[in-house]
Design an enzyme around this catalytic site. Structure first.
Site, mmCIF file in Angstrom:
data_model
loop_
_atom_site.group_PDB
_atom_site.id
_atom_site.type_symbol
_atom_site.label_atom_id
_atom_site.label_comp_id
_atom_site.label_asym_id
_atom_site.label_seq_id
_atom_site.Cartn_x
_atom_site.Cartn_y
_atom_site.Cartn_z
ATOM 1 N N GLU A 1 0.819 -1.215 0.000
ATOM 2 C CA GLU A 1 0.000 0.000 0.000
ATOM 3 C C GLU A 1 0.852 1.264 0.000
ATOM 4 O O GLU A 1 0.550 2.218 -0.729
ATOM 5 C CB GLU A 1 -0.914 0.045 1.242
ATOM 6 C CG GLU A 1 -1.860 -1.111 1.354
ATOM 7 C CD GLU A 1 -1.329 -2.243 2.234
ATOM 8 O OE1 GLU A 1 -2.132 -2.810 2.988
ATOM 9 O OE2 GLU A 1 -0.121 -2.552 2.153
ATOM 10 N N CYS B 1 -0.478 1.284 7.307
ATOM 11 C CA CYS B 1 -1.034 1.541 5.973
ATOM 12 C C CYS B 1 -2.386 2.239 6.063
ATOM 13 O O CYS B 1 -2.684 3.122 5.248
ATOM 14 C CB CYS B 1 -1.135 0.237 5.191
ATOM 15 S SG CYS B 1 0.506 -0.445 4.813
#
Length: 157
Positions: free
Chosen positions: A63, A94
């Site tokens: 991510e 994330c």
């Protein structure tokens, strides 16, 4: 995926297929197989896969790499109008990056019972105390994401 298959897949499934291809790259490089893509106006503007081992970097999650690539491609730290597709529910780090990037939509595959911070252990991306909330669509192609993870961890035993 064959061209005929695109007709039977939802839009989210089509983009998740791209994230799964990134996860497969991670698997091939002996990284935990998680992949991510950022989509803006019908095209991928950022993609990434876990590279923690190769880069010796605990922050090198799929991510983070995809968000950074998208921000660079769009020339903006805010990813308004983008959707992040990731094969595994994002962790707290994330999830925080997703909020800071102002991503409006998160689509993920498999739930993460050990570190999931988008609904499982906590829900950072939808926390009303923060200045931005993300619409979450969980479980897209979760069976494929789960199978890839199980295959990877099965080879380690």
């Amino acid at each position: 995926m064959h061209a005929d298959d695109r007709d039977t897949l939802t839009e989210h499934e089509v983009w998740m297929e791209s994230a799964l291809r990134q996860a497969e790259r991670a698997f091939e490089e002996e990284e935990v197989p998680v992949g991510a893509v950022v989509v803006h106006e019908g095209r991928i503007v950022g993609k990434g896969y876990n590279q923690n081992e190769r880069l010796k970097d605990p922050t090198a999650h799929a991510e983070i790499i995809a968000i950074t690539a998208a921000a660079n491609a769009l020339g903006n730290k805010r990813l308004d109008g983008c959707t992040l597709y990731v094969t595994l529910e994002p962790c707290a780090m994330c999830a925080g990056a997703i909020v800071l990037a102002r991503l409006p939509v998160l689509v993920f595959g498999a739930y993460d019972a050990k570190a999931g911070a988008c609904g499982t252990l906590m829900n950072i991306v939808e926390d009303p105390r923060l200045n931005h909330r993300v619409h979450v669509i969980p479980g897209v192609l979760d069976d494929r994401s789960t199978a890839l993870l199980k295959s990877f961890f099965g080879t380690l035993r």
